[in-house]
Design a protein around this motif. Structure first.
Motif, PDB file in Angstrom:
ATOM      1  N   ALA A  43       0.692  -1.166   0.006  1.00 20.48           N
ATOM      2  CA  ALA A  43      -0.096   0.065   0.060  1.00 20.48           C
ATOM      3  C   ALA A  43       0.775   1.223   0.093  1.00 20.48           C
ATOM      4  CB  ALA A  43      -0.789  -0.027   1.119  1.00 20.48           C
ATOM      5  N   PHE A  44       2.105   1.173   0.522  1.00 22.69           N
ATOM      6  CA  PHE A  44       3.048   2.239   0.687  1.00 22.69           C
ATOM      7  C   PHE A  44       3.998   2.394  -0.400  1.00 22.69           C
ATOM      8  CE2 PHE A  44       0.908   1.883   4.916  1.00 22.69           C
ATOM      9  CZ  PHE A  44       0.427   3.111   5.026  1.00 22.69           C
ATOM     10  N   THR A  45       4.313   1.132  -1.114  1.00 25.30           N
ATOM     11  CA  THR A  45       5.338   1.243  -2.231  1.00 25.30           C
ATOM     12  C   THR A  45       4.700   0.864  -3.557  1.00 25.30           C
ATOM     13  OG1 THR A  45       5.746  -1.362  -1.653  1.00 25.30           O
ATOM     14  CG2 THR A  45       7.089   0.275  -0.307  1.00 25.30           C
ATOM     15  N   ASP A  48      -2.093   0.754  -5.468  1.00 24.33           N
ATOM     16  CA  ASP A  48      -3.032   0.148  -6.708  1.00 24.33           C
ATOM     17  C   ASP A  48      -4.517   0.770  -6.650  1.00 24.33           C
ATOM     18  OD1 ASP A  48      -4.460  -1.350  -4.844  1.00 24.33           O
ATOM     19  OD2 ASP A  48      -3.528  -3.071  -5.673  1.00 24.33           O
ATOM     20  N   GLY A  49      -4.805   1.638  -5.616  1.00 29.59           N
ATOM     21  CA  GLY A  49      -6.179   2.375  -5.745  1.00 29.59           C
ATOM     22  C   GLY A  49      -7.161   1.426  -5.064  1.00 29.59           C
ATOM     23  N   LEU A  56      -5.713   1.258   4.217  1.00 23.96           N
ATOM     24  CA  LEU A  56      -4.426   1.422   4.839  1.00 23.96           C
ATOM     25  C   LEU A  56      -3.893   2.472   5.035  1.00 23.96           C
ATOM     26  CD1 LEU A  56      -3.097  -2.055   3.520  1.00 23.96           C
ATOM     27  CD2 LEU A  56      -3.510  -1.661   6.016  1.00 23.96           C
ATOM     28  N   GLN A  57      -3.882   3.510   3.816  1.00 25.16           N
ATOM     29  CA  GLN A  57      -3.484   4.658   3.746  1.00 25.16           C
ATOM     30  C   GLN A  57      -4.178   5.915   4.395  1.00 25.16           C
ATOM     31  OE1 GLN A  57      -1.966   6.530   0.044  1.00 25.16           O
ATOM     32  NE2 GLN A  57      -0.453   4.715  -0.217  1.00 25.16           N
ATOM     33  N   THR A  58      -5.410   5.694   4.251  1.00 14.92           N
ATOM     34  CA  THR A  58      -6.127   7.175   4.776  1.00 14.92           C
ATOM     35  C   THR A  58      -7.018   6.851   5.993  1.00 14.92           C
ATOM     36  OG1 THR A  58      -8.171   6.153   3.398  1.00 14.92           O
ATOM     37  CG2 THR A  58      -6.520   7.827   2.096  1.00 14.92           C
ATOM     38  N   VAL A  59      -6.889   5.566   6.436  1.00 14.74           N
ATOM     39  CA  VAL A  59      -7.730   5.313   7.728  1.00 14.74           C
ATOM     40  C   VAL A  59      -6.650   4.795   8.720  1.00 14.74           C
ATOM     41  CG1 VAL A  59      -9.555   4.054   8.782  1.00 14.74           C
ATOM     42  CG2 VAL A  59      -9.902   4.884   6.502  1.00 14.74           C
ATOM     43  N   ARG A  60      -6.162   3.783   8.345  1.00 16.75           N
ATOM     44  CA  ARG A  60      -5.296   2.970   9.577  1.00 16.75           C
ATOM     45  C   ARG A  60      -4.034   3.727   9.804  1.00 16.75           C
ATOM     46  NH1 ARG A  60      -6.083  -2.618   8.447  1.00 16.75           N
ATOM     47  NH2 ARG A  60      -8.295  -3.085   8.832  1.00 16.75           N
ATOM     48  N   LEU A  61      -3.346   4.265   8.784  1.00 18.55           N
ATOM     49  CA  LEU A  61      -2.130   4.940   9.122  1.00 18.55           C
ATOM     50  C   LEU A  61      -2.351   6.235   9.953  1.00 18.55           C
ATOM     51  CD1 LEU A  61       0.937   5.354   9.071  1.00 18.55           C
ATOM     52  CD2 LEU A  61       0.653   6.767   6.955  1.00 18.55           C
TER      53      LEU A  61
END
Length: 333
Positions: A43-45, A48-49, A56-61
């Motif tokens: 998700a961070f490397t 893929d949308g 993972l990017q916008t909620v969990r982190l």
């Protein structure tokens, strides 16, 4: 004190930072949405949308970052309050500072329909400041002046007052109740990075100032007369420390609502590990507070899955027995 030498204390701090990092990674990976460590890495490397990568990017982190920041802030605020008041039960939740900050945010939501994160932040600071200085003023009444037990009683009274006023506002405004009910229980669910970036400059500055104050607090802890004899301006040190506490507690409430007990449990745990030297107590509180809140938030996701328990409920479950233990021990440092 378990860790006696500076080398061992430093090693313990590095180990704590590693545990905090692992806890934050686990917070990113685990939850209701079925994700894996490999998926989180991609998700961070190799974004893929997909729904999973977006979560993972916008909620969990953001949730992991906010949990670590709020836990560290509340723990440091608790340590500073206990040092300043010489009261082992002192914390932003027990002394009504969290409740005061929360009350002012609820006023903004229920009466003025405020939605600006920056406005929430400043109102939380104002509410925390009013609560803190009111508790100090009320606790100073009487012949004996300021005492730990009077401070505790004044803090409990102010916490009850602000909580009652908050509930009263929400009873007459059901729309506001829907907006803030989960927030009032203490939760970092649904927060985004904007919530964090609105307060991180203030909290970051407060972290830095608390480290600068640590040696002065050590001197103050020896007694006010001794501190004055050594040339310390005790009034200035106390005032700056009070403002740092207000920023840390108010900023935390602006992000996550009034989360309790972190400021009681963690300072005692830190002192148990490394003693009373605040040059070590403050960084240990930051790391241990972050770990406690991040791990509690992970647990809160699984108790009534697929629903979530507010993380404030989890910290209360952990902290209440500890609070009773400290209260039964009496007011001994």
């Amino acid at each position: 004190m378990l860790l006696k030498t500076n080398q061992i204390k430093l090693l313990g701090l590095v180990l704590g930072l590693f545990v905090l990092l692992i806890s934050m990674c686990a917070s990113v990976v685990y939850g209701y949405a079925n994700t894996t460590w490999t998926m989180a890495y991609h998700a961070f490397t190799q974004f893929d949308g997909s729904n999973e990568h977006i979560i993972l990017q916008t909620v969990r982190l953001p949730r992991a970052l906010i949990g670590a920041t709020v836990g560290a802030s509340l723990a440091i605020a608790g340590a500073l309050m206990q040092a300043l008041t010489k009261n082992p039960l002192a914390s932003p939740s027990i002394f009504g500072i969290n409740a005061g900050a929360g009350f002012f945010v609820v006023i903004a939501v229920s009466l003025f329909q405020v939605s600006s994160l920056q406005t929430y932040t400043w109102l939380a600071f104002l509410g925390a400041a009013i609560a803190a200085f009111t508790v100090y003023f009320v606790g100073s009444f009487g012949r004996e002046g300021l005492t730990p037990i009077k401070l505790t009683l004044a803090g409990a009274a102010m916490a009850a007052l602000f909580s009652s006023l908050t509930q009263g506002l929400l009873v007459v405004n059901e729309a506001a109740l829907d907006q803030v009910l989960f927030w009032l229980a203490g939760s970092i669910q649904g927060r985004n990075l904007d919530s964090l970036t609105s307060v991180i400059p203030y909290i970051g500055a407060a972290f830095f100032v608390s480290l600068l104050l640590s040696s002065k607090i050590n001197v103050l802890a020896m007694g006010e007369d001794i501190a004055k004899g050594l040339g310390q301006r005790t009034g200035t040190v106390k005032l700056i420390t009070a403002f740092v506490i207000i920023i840390l507690a108010g900023g935390s409430v602006a992000i996550s609502g009034p989360i309790g007990f972190v400021g009681i449990v963690i300072p005692h745990l830190a002192r148990f590990l490394i003693g009373n030297d605040h040059r070590w107590v403050i960084p240990y509180c930051a790391v241990l507070g972050g770990i406690l809140l991040v791990v509690s938030d992970i647990g809160a996701r699984y108790i009534v899955m697929p629903e979530e328990v507010p993380v404030g409920v989890m910290t209360a479950i952990i902290g209440t027995p500890f609070f009773v233990y400290i209260a039964r021990r009496g007011f001994r440092n």
